[in-house]
Design an enzyme around this catalytic site. Sequence first.
Site, PDB file in Angstrom:
ATOM      1  CG  ASP A 136      -1.876   1.141   1.230  1.00 33.63           C
ATOM      2  OD1 ASP A 136      -1.914   1.868   0.220  1.00 33.63           O
ATOM      3  OD2 ASP A 136      -2.562   1.337   2.235  1.00 33.63           O
ATOM      4  CE1 TYR A 235      -9.081   4.680   3.953  1.00 35.40           C
ATOM      5  CE2 TYR A 235      -9.808   2.451   3.458  1.00 35.40           C
ATOM      6  CZ  TYR A 235      -8.834   3.423   3.447  1.00 35.40           C
ATOM      7  OH  TYR A 235      -7.606   3.138   2.949  1.00 35.40           O
TER       8      TYR A 235
END
Length: 393
Positions: A136, A235
Site C-alpha cells: 500500500d 474508513y
Amino acid sequence: MIVGIPKETFPGQKQVAIVPDGVAALKKAGLEIMLEAGAGNEAGYPDELYKEKGAQLAGSRAEVFQRSDIILQVQAFGANPEKGMEDLELTHEGQAVVAFLDPLSTAESVKKLAERRLKAFAMELMPRITKAQSMDALSSLATVAGYKAVLIAADNLPRMFPMMMTAAGTVSPARAFVIGAGVAGLQAIATAKRLGAVVLAYDVRPAVKEQVESLGGKFIELELETDESEDKSGYAKAMGEEFYRKQREMMTKVVAENHVVITTAAVPGKKAPILITAEMVKGMIPGSVIVDLAAERGGNCELTRAGETVVSHGVTIIGPINLPATIPYHASQMYSKNISTFLLHLVKEGELVIDLSDEITSETLLTMNGEVLNPLVREILGIPALEKKKEEQ
Ligand code: NAD
C-alpha cells in the site's frame, strides 16, 4: 522477464521506483532489472549501487521501454500530465506498467493505455486489506507526509516545540492539534510528540482513541454522534453538513488554544470536509500555523490554497502538495518495498500471471487486451459496464 526502471519526469519528483536493495528480491524471483542511467541519483542512489546489486544500465529511456516487459514507476502517464504521455510511444503491446496513474482524474489517459494494449496497474487503487498492507503505497506516502507536516509547522512557528528550563527562564511547550488520526495523522502525532509538543488529536472514528493515546497524544472527546462514522473497511464515511457544522462549533475552542493545527481529515472518494472556517482562523493565537495535508483533496481549512502559503490574521496556513518528493531517499525506499511486493505477488515462476479472481489484481488492473477494465473509469468514459456487456452477449 526484464523489469525497467525509467527516471521520473514529473517536475520536482526526485523519487525512484526501485532502490538498489529492491533489486536483489526481484532477481531472486527470476526477473532482470534494467535501470535508466541516473534514475536513482536525485534520491541518493547512484548507478554504481544498482550495478553492485546486479541491475543492468540502459543508455537511454527508449532502451528501457523497448527491452522491458514490465515498467515500474512512481508517477507515470496520467499522473504526470506534462511529460507522462510522451512515454506512450515508447511502449509496446502487452507491456505491463505499474505506477501511480491517477486514473479517476485522467480517465482519457487510461483509454490511451488500453489502445496501446498495455497492462496498466494503478498503485493508488490498491485495496486496503490486511493482505495488501505491505503493497500500500498510499500509506507510505501518508507516513512521510505526516512526518514532514510537523517539520514544516515547526519551521514556520515563531515558537519552539519543547519545554525548556534554561538560565534565561522556562520556555513553555508548543501545543499541537492533529485533526484526523489515520496513517498521516498518527505519524504527525508521533513526530510532534518527539519534538516535545503537547499533542491533542481528534478523529470521527472513535476506534483510533487508543492509537492516539499509545503515541502520547490526548484524544479530544466531542459530543458528536459517531456510531456510523466508519465503513466496513475502517474508513471514515461522509457525515453530512449538519455533523460538520456541529464539529466545527465544538472544535473552535480547541483550535483557538493550539499553536499548531495539522489537518489530515479525508473521506475516500469525496472532497475533504471543511473543519476550520475563516472565522475560526481569526480566533487563533497570532503566529499559529495550520498545515493542511488535505490540501490536494480540497483542504480542511476554508482558507487553504493547494501548493501555497496564506497568511490571515497573523495565522500561517500551508497547503503542501507532494511532500514525499521532498524526502526522496526514504520515500523511494518505502515505495520500492510496496511496488516490489506487489510485483512479486503477480509473478509466478518468472512470469507475470494475471488472475482476475485475486482481489489485489482485479482492483488495481486498469487495462488489458485493449480494454479498460476498471468500472469507475469505464463509467467516466461512458463505456458500458463489463457485466452488462456480458449479459447482452
Ligand atoms: P484517510 O486519509 O482517508 O483519512 C484520514 C483520517 O481522517 C481518517 O482517520 C478519517 O477517519 C479521518 N476523518 C475523516 N473525516 C473526519 C472528520 N470530519 N473529523 C476528523 N477526522 C476525520 O485515511 P487513511 O489514513 O488512509 O486510513 C484510514 C484507516 O484505514 C486507518 O484505520 C488505517 O489503519 C486503515 N488502513 C488500512 C490499510 C490496509 O489494511 N491495507 C491501509 C491503509 C489504511
